[in-house]
Design a protein around this motif. Structure first.
Motif, PDB file in Angstrom:
ATOM      1  N   ILE A 124     -12.607   6.973  -7.078  1.00 46.64           N
ATOM      2  CA  ILE A 124     -12.965   7.679  -5.842  1.00 46.64           C
ATOM      3  C   ILE A 124     -13.831   6.784  -4.965  1.00 46.64           C
ATOM      4  CG2 ILE A 124     -14.295   9.607  -4.889  1.00 46.64           C
ATOM      5  CD1 ILE A 124     -13.377  11.272  -7.287  1.00 46.64           C
ATOM      6  N   GLY A 146     -11.194   6.377  -2.457  1.00 45.11           N
ATOM      7  CA  GLY A 146     -11.424   7.510  -1.570  1.00 45.11           C
ATOM      8  C   GLY A 146     -11.135   8.822  -2.284  1.00 45.11           C
ATOM      9  N   PRO A 147     -11.503   9.950  -1.682  1.00 45.53           N
ATOM     10  CA  PRO A 147     -11.388  11.258  -2.338  1.00 45.53           C
ATOM     11  C   PRO A 147      -9.962  11.716  -2.585  1.00 45.53           C
ATOM     12  CG  PRO A 147     -12.035  11.509  -0.035  1.00 45.53           C
ATOM     13  CD  PRO A 147     -12.140  10.052  -0.348  1.00 45.53           C
ATOM     14  N   ALA A 148      -8.990  11.136  -1.889  1.00 44.49           N
ATOM     15  CA  ALA A 148      -7.600  11.558  -2.083  1.00 44.49           C
ATOM     16  C   ALA A 148      -7.131  11.344  -3.516  1.00 44.49           C
ATOM     17  CB  ALA A 148      -6.687  10.806  -1.120  1.00 44.49           C
ATOM     18  N   ILE A 149      -7.776  10.418  -4.216  1.00 38.61           N
ATOM     19  CA  ILE A 149      -7.372  10.122  -5.577  1.00 38.61           C
ATOM     20  C   ILE A 149      -7.643  11.303  -6.506  1.00 38.61           C
ATOM     21  CG2 ILE A 149      -9.525   9.155  -6.490  1.00 38.61           C
ATOM     22  CD1 ILE A 149      -5.981   7.726  -6.918  1.00 38.61           C
ATOM     23  N   LEU A 201      -6.611  14.259  -6.155  1.00 38.79           N
ATOM     24  CA  LEU A 201      -5.361  14.993  -6.317  1.00 38.79           C
ATOM     25  C   LEU A 201      -4.512  14.393  -7.437  1.00 38.79           C
ATOM     26  CD1 LEU A 201      -4.422  15.550  -2.560  1.00 38.79           C
ATOM     27  CD2 LEU A 201      -5.502  17.163  -4.143  1.00 38.79           C
ATOM     28  N   TYR A 227      -0.715   3.350  -4.674  1.00 37.25           N
ATOM     29  CA  TYR A 227      -1.581   3.986  -3.676  1.00 37.25           C
ATOM     30  C   TYR A 227      -3.029   3.521  -3.782  1.00 37.25           C
ATOM     31  CZ  TYR A 227      -3.999   7.544  -0.967  1.00 37.25           C
ATOM     32  OH  TYR A 227      -4.815   8.184  -0.053  1.00 37.25           O
ATOM     33  N   HIS A 232      -3.384   2.378   0.573  1.00 36.36           N
ATOM     34  CA  HIS A 232      -3.555   3.815   0.727  1.00 36.36           C
ATOM     35  C   HIS A 232      -2.546   4.407   1.705  1.00 36.36           C
ATOM     36  CE1 HIS A 232      -6.968   2.277  -1.236  1.00 36.36           C
ATOM     37  NE2 HIS A 232      -7.758   2.144  -0.189  1.00 36.36           N
ATOM     38  N   GLN A 233      -1.286   4.434   1.285  1.00 41.15           N
ATOM     39  CA  GLN A 233      -0.239   4.973   2.140  1.00 41.15           C
ATOM     40  C   GLN A 233       0.986   5.302   1.298  1.00 41.15           C
ATOM     41  OE1 GLN A 233       0.351   1.574   4.732  1.00 41.15           O
ATOM     42  NE2 GLN A 233       1.983   0.737   3.428  1.00 41.15           N
ATOM     43  N   TRP A 234       1.886   6.070   1.895  1.00 42.78           N
ATOM     44  CA  TRP A 234       3.151   6.367   1.233  1.00 42.78           C
ATOM     45  C   TRP A 234       4.027   5.122   1.237  1.00 42.78           C
ATOM     46  CZ3 TRP A 234       5.684   9.471  -1.896  1.00 42.78           C
ATOM     47  CH2 TRP A 234       7.084   9.412  -1.918  1.00 42.78           C
TER      48      TRP A 234
END
Length: 306
Positions: A115, A119-122, A124, A167, A171-173
């Protein structure tokens, strides 16, 4: 009954972690990271933290699977699919459960590090992986006993681990990372299916609704062939259409092992052949992923020289 003191305690803990299966976590991380490197980014610390987190998650899953199959009466001392450490009194049920909790705790700590790095998206990714891993065996969902294990293993260890490893680097699709996850996921699912084919009789006796139990042993054998061949077809399509580097076709170097694997499984008439099939499938999955990762690295190096 085997005396728990007859072998070192650490060997019992290692055996229960099912170390021969851990290539299923190593492979998607290698492939996803290789894709990120191909697209220009590689952070060694992020890679190592991701790898250790995934390994802890899988080891914890193996402990939970051992514990809940014992608790729900799905395994017995003679079960081929279990390490049977609880039945043999090599470990207590509480120790096995504690091992799973400890591994998840370490995976959580490593997730917190990610994280800060990513970042916080991880969060998920971590929550999704842990929920699938825990409820794979545990109530109320018991995904493995409802015939949902295959799709969830494909999602968690094929898609999430491969694309997730990409990712955390970029940090992208990425459609390229998604494409790479397909053959990796198919081969990891094949390991699970081979395990279910081996355990067909035991699972049927306790009404554990794996796909071979639902549709028959012959289905499981043919399904195995589809998964293995499908991995090569997928890699070829993605390479020829330019989604993956053309060098990805190098995975065909491992096809002789796949051919031998498929032929032996389709013609097998006893469980001993399926036990060998699990080891061969695990070996194939690892070799395929190593070759795919190296092919992507070679493409990266050559493209940098142009």
């Amino acid at each position: 009954m085997k005396d728990a003191a007859s072998q070192p305690a650490w060997k019992v803990w290692v055996k229960t972690s099912r170390p021969f299966t851990l290539t299923a976590s190593l492979s998607p991380v290698l492939v996803g990271t290789a894709i990120a490197g191909y697209e220009g980014t590689f952070h060694i610390v992020t890679f190592l933290v991701t790898l250790l987190s995934c390994l802890c998650l899988q080891i914890g899953t193996n402990y939970f699977n051992e514990y809940f199959d014992y608790r729900y009466g799905l395994d017995h001392e003679g079960s081929l699919g279990a390490s049977t450490v609880i039945f043999r009194q090599e470990m207590t049920a509480a120790q096995v459960l504690g091992g799973g909790i400890a591994c998840f705790a370490v995976a959580t700590l490593l997730g917190i590090v990610l994280i800060f790095l990513v970042g916080p998206a991880i969060i998920l990714f971590g929550l999704g992986g842990m929920l699938i891993a825990y409820f794979y065996s545990a109530r109320p969902f018991k995904f493995a006993s409802r015939g949902l294990g295959d799709i969830l293993v494909y999602i968690a260890m094929g898609f999430l681990m491969t694309w997730g490893s990409y990712y955390v680097q970029i940090h992208q699709w990425s459609w390229r990372a998604f494409a790479a996850s397909v053959p990796v996921g198919l081969l990891i699912t094949a390991i699970l299916n081979m395990n279910n084919v081996r355990d067909y009789q035991d699972d049927r006796a306790v009404n554990k609704k794996t796909l071979p139990v639902r549709f028959g042993l012959r289905f499981g054998q043919r399904y195995h062939a589809v998964l293995l061949i499908g991995s090569y077809v997928a890699a070829t399509i993605f390479a020829l259409t330019g989604i993956l580097p053309l060098y990805a076709l190098a995975v065909w170097l491992t096809f002789p092992l796949a051919f031998t694997n498929v032929r032996s499984v389709l013609t097998a008439t006893d469980r001993s052949a399926f036990i060998i099939g699990i080891k061969r499938t695990s070996m194939l999955q690892f070799q395929f992923s190593i070759v795919l990762s190296l092919a992507i690295v070679v493409a990266t190096v050559l493209s940098a020289r142009v």
